[in-house]
Design a protein around this motif. Structure first.
Motif, PDB file in Angstrom:
ATOM      1  N   GLY A 147       0.821  -1.213   0.000  1.00  0.00           N
ATOM      2  CA  GLY A 147       0.000   0.000   0.000  1.00  0.00           C
ATOM      3  C   GLY A 147       0.853   1.259   0.000  1.00  0.00           C
ATOM      4  N   PHE A 148       1.943   1.241   0.791  1.00  0.00           N
ATOM      5  CA  PHE A 148       2.893   2.363   0.800  1.00  0.00           C
ATOM      6  C   PHE A 148       3.447   2.594  -0.607  1.00  0.00           C
ATOM      7  CE2 PHE A 148       4.597   2.157   5.483  1.00  0.00           C
ATOM      8  CZ  PHE A 148       3.329   2.409   5.948  1.00  0.00           C
ATOM      9  N   ARG A 149       3.868   1.493  -1.243  1.00  0.00           N
ATOM     10  CA  ARG A 149       4.478   1.598  -2.575  1.00  0.00           C
ATOM     11  C   ARG A 149       3.474   2.134  -3.596  1.00  0.00           C
ATOM     12  NH1 ARG A 149       8.129  -2.777  -0.644  1.00  0.00           N
ATOM     13  NH2 ARG A 149       6.331  -4.150  -0.401  1.00  0.00           N
ATOM     14  N   ALA A 150       2.259   1.608  -3.544  1.00  0.00           N
ATOM     15  CA  ALA A 150       1.220   2.040  -4.489  1.00  0.00           C
ATOM     16  C   ALA A 150       0.902   3.526  -4.307  1.00  0.00           C
ATOM     17  CB  ALA A 150      -0.039   1.201  -4.310  1.00  0.00           C
ATOM     18  N   ALA A 151       0.796   3.966  -3.053  1.00  0.00           N
ATOM     19  CA  ALA A 151       0.492   5.366  -2.766  1.00  0.00           C
ATOM     20  C   ALA A 151       1.620   6.284  -3.227  1.00  0.00           C
ATOM     21  CB  ALA A 151       0.239   5.558  -1.279  1.00  0.00           C
ATOM     22  N   GLN A 152       2.858   5.818  -3.054  1.00  0.00           N
ATOM     23  CA  GLN A 152       3.997   6.636  -3.470  1.00  0.00           C
ATOM     24  C   GLN A 152       4.041   6.793  -4.984  1.00  0.00           C
ATOM     25  OE1 GLN A 152       8.002   5.821  -1.829  1.00  0.00           O
ATOM     26  NE2 GLN A 152       8.774   6.459  -3.820  1.00  0.00           N
ATOM     27  N   LEU A 161       2.214  14.192   2.244  1.00  0.00           N
ATOM     28  CA  LEU A 161       1.432  15.063   3.132  1.00  0.00           C
ATOM     29  C   LEU A 161       0.590  14.229   4.094  1.00  0.00           C
ATOM     30  CD1 LEU A 161      -0.032  18.026   1.028  1.00  0.00           C
ATOM     31  CD2 LEU A 161       1.577  18.168   2.946  1.00  0.00           C
ATOM     32  N   ASP A 162       0.031  13.136   3.574  1.00  0.00           N
ATOM     33  CA  ASP A 162      -0.879  12.310   4.376  1.00  0.00           C
ATOM     34  C   ASP A 162      -0.169  11.658   5.561  1.00  0.00           C
ATOM     35  OD1 ASP A 162      -2.846  12.963   2.546  1.00  0.00           O
ATOM     36  OD2 ASP A 162      -2.727  11.056   1.455  1.00  0.00           O
ATOM     37  N   PHE A 168       2.227   9.584  11.506  1.00  0.00           N
ATOM     38  CA  PHE A 168       3.646   9.729  11.864  1.00  0.00           C
ATOM     39  C   PHE A 168       3.821  10.460  13.199  1.00  0.00           C
ATOM     40  CE2 PHE A 168       8.062  11.030  11.631  1.00  0.00           C
ATOM     41  CZ  PHE A 168       8.683  10.009  10.929  1.00  0.00           C
ATOM     42  N   TYR A 169       3.120  11.564  13.351  1.00  0.00           N
ATOM     43  CA  TYR A 169       3.230  12.372  14.576  1.00  0.00           C
ATOM     44  C   TYR A 169       2.034  12.210  15.507  1.00  0.00           C
ATOM     45  CZ  TYR A 169       7.058  14.692  12.104  1.00  0.00           C
ATOM     46  OH  TYR A 169       8.229  14.955  11.426  1.00  0.00           O
ATOM     47  N   ILE A 183       4.409  19.350   9.628  1.00  0.00           N
ATOM     48  CA  ILE A 183       3.893  18.586   8.481  1.00  0.00           C
ATOM     49  C   ILE A 183       4.595  19.034   7.194  1.00  0.00           C
ATOM     50  CG2 ILE A 183       1.865  18.188   7.026  1.00  0.00           C
ATOM     51  CD1 ILE A 183       0.184  18.531   9.674  1.00  0.00           C
ATOM     52  N   ARG A 184       4.690  20.337   7.009  1.00  0.00           N
ATOM     53  CA  ARG A 184       5.314  20.857   5.782  1.00  0.00           C
ATOM     54  C   ARG A 184       6.800  20.534   5.733  1.00  0.00           C
ATOM     55  NH1 ARG A 184       2.719  26.791   4.395  1.00  0.00           N
ATOM     56  NH2 ARG A 184       0.549  26.261   4.805  1.00  0.00           N
ATOM     57  N   ASN A 185       7.457  20.536   6.894  1.00  0.00           N
ATOM     58  CA  ASN A 185       8.893  20.227   6.932  1.00  0.00           C
ATOM     59  C   ASN A 185       9.139  18.758   6.580  1.00  0.00           C
ATOM     60  OD1 ASN A 185      11.658  20.892   7.377  1.00  0.00           O
ATOM     61  ND2 ASN A 185      11.530  19.898   9.369  1.00  0.00           N
ATOM     62  N   TRP A 186       8.263  17.872   7.036  1.00  0.00           N
ATOM     63  CA  TRP A 186       8.354  16.450   6.656  1.00  0.00           C
ATOM     64  C   TRP A 186       8.211  16.326   5.136  1.00  0.00           C
ATOM     65  CZ3 TRP A 186       6.543  12.010   4.476  1.00  0.00           C
ATOM     66  CH2 TRP A 186       6.803  10.777   5.087  1.00  0.00           C
ATOM     67  N   TRP A 187       7.200  17.022   4.593  1.00  0.00           N
ATOM     68  CA  TRP A 187       6.963  16.993   3.143  1.00  0.00           C
ATOM     69  C   TRP A 187       8.171  17.520   2.391  1.00  0.00           C
ATOM     70  CZ3 TRP A 187       6.788  20.468  -0.922  1.00  0.00           C
ATOM     71  CH2 TRP A 187       6.146  20.034  -2.087  1.00  0.00           C
TER      72      TRP A 187
END
Length: 278
Positions: A147-152, A161-162, A168-169, A183-187
């Motif tokens: 699912g991670f791979r498909a979403a990426q 962003l999701d 994550f936090y 959130i923006r810094n992670w992105w």
């Protein structure tokens, strides 16, 4: 030298930060997927002020390092750290790894030259093994990582962003103090890296078995994990890792999320300092 790069044996450029007195004890920080050395800002500044030499690198394919299409697996990650330690001639270092970086630390420390490593810390880390197998029934099914791979592949920018906006936090939990900047810094960090390397790294962090690495480590290891970690579930990671380590200590954080080094930096930094000095 505030920052620099070195070139690995396969021609990859690895970016690193190296701050503080060169004769002080080195602390080396290993970031998680799909981030960069910048994820350690709160720790780097804290330990710099405490007089330590602080080092953090961007894993190959991540951040400011080369966007590699090969070598995005744990053996090569560890080999890159071996070369980093040799390049900077790090001795008596403490290696601190979060999430995927915890796997990198386990593999590196198990293989490090004598005298290079004093202690290690695994924070919300992927060892011993994330994937559900017959031998690891508490792990996550392969469908999670598919699912991670498909979403990426479908929309990396939205996926990146999701993840920080939610699990994550722990920003998806009731009453969470949500930080748009975090959130923006992670992105920002995620989008700096190469999507092929990030895609490959999902397999590296989910399917690598670190059992033998953990058994081989002789130095003291602190294993820190939040009980509300929605990325690397607590029961199948930290308690199992401590059982495999010769000299491991488990420190659990009730209700803390996967990204607790950011959300609860004051608590984590104080406990890290106590372990490093202890």
């Amino acid at each position: 030298m505030a920052d620099g790069t070195f070139t690995t044996r396969d021609g990859t450029t690895i970016f690193y930060k190296d701050w503080g007195p060169k004769d002080a004890q080195p602390l080396v920080f290993h970031h998680g997927w799909p981030l960069s050395a910048d994820d350690w800002d709160a720790q780097m500044m804290f330990f710099l002020a405490e007089g330590y030499r602080v080092i953090a690198h961007d894993r190959r394919g991540h951040g400011r390092s080369s966007q590699t299409d090969t070598g995005n697996e744990m053996d090569t990650y560890a080999a890159d750290v071996i070369q980093l330690a040799a390049t900077l001639d790090l001795r008596n270092a403490v290696h601190i790894g979060h999430s995927t970086g915890g796997g990198e630390v386990a593999r590196y420390v198990a293989r490090a030259e004598p005298g290079r490593v004093a202690k290690a810390v695994l924070i919300g880390a992927v060892p011993p093994l994330m994937l559900k197998t017959e031998a690891n029934p508490g792990g996550l099914p392969i469908e999670v990582f598919d699912g991670f791979r498909a979403a990426q592949v479908a929309n990396r920018a939205q996926f990146f962003l999701d993840v920080p906006s939610g699990p994550f936090y722990g920003f998806n939990r009731e009453g969470a103090a949500v930080s748009e900047g975090v959130i923006r810094n992670w992105w920002r960090q995620g989008m700096m890296g190469g999507t092929k390397a990030h895609y490959d790294c999902i397999k590296a962090f989910s399917e690598t078995d670190f059992t033998d690495d953990l058994k081989a480590i002789e130095v003291p290891v602190l294993v820190m994990h939040g009980t509300d970690d929605q990325i690397v579930p607590y029961p199948d990671s930290a308690p199992l890792s401590v059982k495999l380590l010769k000299n491991g200590t488990l420190k659990s954080y009730e209700g803390f999320p996967h990204g607790m080094c950011t959300t609860h930096a004051d608590v984590i930094n104080a406990d890290l300092l106590a372990f490093i000095r202890g």
